[in-house]
Design a protein around this motif. Structure first.
Motif, PDB file in Angstrom:
ATOM      1  N   VAL A   1       1.083   4.303  -2.878  1.00 48.46           N
ATOM      2  CA  VAL A   1       0.910   5.722  -2.557  1.00 48.46           C
ATOM      3  C   VAL A   1       2.140   6.523  -3.000  1.00 48.46           C
ATOM      4  O   VAL A   1       2.015   7.611  -3.570  1.00 48.46           O
ATOM      5  N   ASP A   2       3.323   5.968  -2.762  1.00 49.77           N
ATOM      6  CA  ASP A   2       4.559   6.676  -3.119  1.00 49.77           C
ATOM      7  C   ASP A   2       4.681   6.912  -4.623  1.00 49.77           C
ATOM      8  O   ASP A   2       5.353   7.857  -5.052  1.00 49.77           O
ATOM      9  N   LEU A   3       4.051   6.070  -5.428  1.00 48.93           N
ATOM     10  CA  LEU A   3       4.158   6.212  -6.873  1.00 48.93           C
ATOM     11  C   LEU A   3       3.241   7.294  -7.432  1.00 48.93           C
ATOM     12  O   LEU A   3       3.457   7.789  -8.541  1.00 48.93           O
ATOM     13  N   VAL A   4       2.232   7.691  -6.671  1.00 49.50           N
ATOM     14  CA  VAL A   4       1.214   8.614  -7.188  1.00 49.50           C
ATOM     15  C   VAL A   4       1.808   9.993  -7.434  1.00 49.50           C
ATOM     16  O   VAL A   4       2.350  10.631  -6.534  1.00 49.50           O
ATOM     17  N   ARG A   5       1.685  10.455  -8.662  1.00 46.23           N
ATOM     18  CA  ARG A   5       2.114  11.801  -9.070  1.00 46.23           C
ATOM     19  C   ARG A   5       1.578  12.071 -10.468  1.00 46.23           C
ATOM     20  O   ARG A   5       1.212  11.127 -11.186  1.00 46.23           O
ATOM     21  N   PRO A   6       1.538  13.325 -10.891  1.00 45.36           N
ATOM     22  CA  PRO A   6       1.063  13.612 -12.249  1.00 45.36           C
ATOM     23  C   PRO A   6       1.886  12.879 -13.304  1.00 45.36           C
ATOM     24  O   PRO A   6       3.112  12.769 -13.197  1.00 45.36           O
TER      25      PRO A   6
ATOM     26  N   GLN B   1       0.836  -1.204   0.000  1.00 42.97           N
ATOM     27  CA  GLN B   1       0.000   0.000   0.000  1.00 42.97           C
ATOM     28  C   GLN B   1       0.871   1.255   0.000  1.00 42.97           C
ATOM     29  O   GLN B   1       0.601   2.222  -0.732  1.00 42.97           O
ATOM     30  N   ALA B   2       1.924   1.251   0.802  1.00 39.72           N
ATOM     31  CA  ALA B   2       2.824   2.407   0.858  1.00 39.72           C
ATOM     32  C   ALA B   2       3.526   2.626  -0.477  1.00 39.72           C
ATOM     33  O   ALA B   2       3.692   3.769  -0.931  1.00 39.72           O
ATOM     34  N   ALA B   3       3.936   1.548  -1.142  1.00 39.14           N
ATOM     35  CA  ALA B   3       4.609   1.667  -2.432  1.00 39.14           C
ATOM     36  C   ALA B   3       3.675   2.275  -3.476  1.00 39.14           C
ATOM     37  O   ALA B   3       4.095   3.094  -4.305  1.00 39.14           O
TER      38      ALA B   3
END
Length: 379
Positions: free
Chosen positions: A276-281, A272-274
């Motif tokens: 979230v960490d990937l989310v970006r425009p 789950q953390a990985a």
């Protein structure tokens, strides 16, 4: 024409004026003559109206040529628009009484035959006579409206933040409700009351999945008694004014967990953390799904993850964008969605970790901040 009042349970009228103008422009770009919006999330988004759909037609008509929008509404349902932005926007209100053809009123403000798009919430009861009156079968407006609703403005994001904080406060109180010897239904009743106490207008859903019930991602509640050693999935949410939803899942254990259970939940937490960490425009929605799925697969848990990684959220609990394999749409600043991988072992237990995130200029903001790992309660 009727005079309609204002309400504090919606955004300023200027927000709705901008949305209607953009919706009309997108309809024009799509080669349409207009949009037909009956009660539901789309009408609330465009007009701030909480009107409900009945056998009598209520319909917002947005011409694609830039002319003033109209609302066709039964006279006896005029009160349903009093909290909307209609009067401040100068929307024409075409009220009608039994014996008048409301579908002809809709057709009267559009060219003939009219190429229109309808909200996906429109009942067939209204779609079919509208199609006959307009001289052409409408298409779905989803392709037009999703471009608007997927990307939240700052006021919408602030509402989602308030919803996220409110549901976090409910999870923070879980030790009051979730105890050995109580049934799932008893725990759910207390959680429902807390959701209201903490600022939501209603509890949209409450899942209390204890022991083997946690292996069913859409289990709600039952009369099963919670036992010592149970792993319990709590997935809860609801709207705050003006209608924007929370949705957060945490997993609890009644007493010290079995080491194998704890190890698997730790892998889920990392997945789950990985994600979230990937989310970006610029990142594809399916890539966020893949990073969580691949990490779980690497630990032998591929078959235990049986659903998509996330869904958009706003006026609807589930809306676009969907964080799932095959969805190549690129994330854009302002998109809001869940990140909620889960693992499920039928007949045994399950676990899910869910946050709502909003895409920022260079990453994302998580709207839920409660601890993500297995929360241990007295067993």
């Amino acid at each position: 024409m009727s005079s309609l009042g204002a309400s504090t349970s919606r955004f300023p009228a200027a927000s709705y004026a901008d949305r209607i103008a953009r919706a009309g422009a997108l309809a024009r770009e799509s080669g349409l003559d207009g949009l037909l919006i009956t009660p539901g999330p789309d009408l609330r988004y465009l007009l701030g109206s909480r009107a409900e759909s009945f056998e009598r037609l209520t319909c917002l008509v947005i011409p694609a040529n830039g002319e003033t929008a109209s609302v066709v509404v039964p006279r006896l349902e005029l009160a349903s628009l009093t909290e909307s932005a209609a009067s401040e926007l100068g929307v024409r209100v075409l009220d009608w009484v039994d014996g008048v053809d409301p579908y002809a009123l809709v057709a009267g403000v559009l060219p003939a035959p009219a190429r229109t798009a309808v909200t996906d919430a429109m009942p067939a009861l209204h779609l079919l006579p509208l199609a006959q009156e307009l001289g052409a079968l409408p298409v779905l407006a989803t392709g037009v409206l999703r471009e608007l609703r997927m990307v939240k403005d700052e006021a919408e994001i602030d509402a989602l933040r308030r919803a996220g904080r409110a549901i976090d406060r409910v999870h923070a109180r879980m030790g009051e409700f979730l105890t050995v010897g109580r049934t799932e239904a008893e725990v759910a009743a207390d959680i429902t009351a807390a959701i209201l106490d903490e600022g939501h207008t209603e509890a949209a859903f409450v899942i209390v999945g204890s022991g083997p019930h946690g292996a069913d991602p859409h289990h709600e509640v039952s009369d099963r008694v919670i036992e010592s050693g149970d792993v319990v999935v709590i997935d809860i949410g609801g709207p705050v004014d003006p209608g924007y939803n929370s949705d957060s899942t945490r997993t609890y254990c009644m007493g010290e967990p079995d080491p194998a259970v704890a190890a698997r939940v730790a892998v889920l937490e990392a997945a789950q953390a990985a994600a979230v960490d990937l989310v970006r425009p610029g990142v594809a929605a399916e890539a966020v799904d893949a990073v969580a799925r691949d990490l779980l697969a690497a630990e032998g848990l591929a078959d235990a993850f049986v659903h998509r990684t996330g869904h958009g959220i706003g006026l609807s609990v589930h809306e676009e964008p969907y964080i799932v394999s095959g969805n190549a749409i690129e994330l854009t600043e302002g998109m809001a969605f869940s990140v909620e991988p889960g693992i499920y072992f039928p007949g045994q237990w399950g676990a899910r970790i869910e946050d709502i995130v909003v895409v920022t200029a260079d990453g994302c903001e998580s709207l839920n901040t409660r601890p993500h790992g297995l929360t241990i309660l007295p067993g």
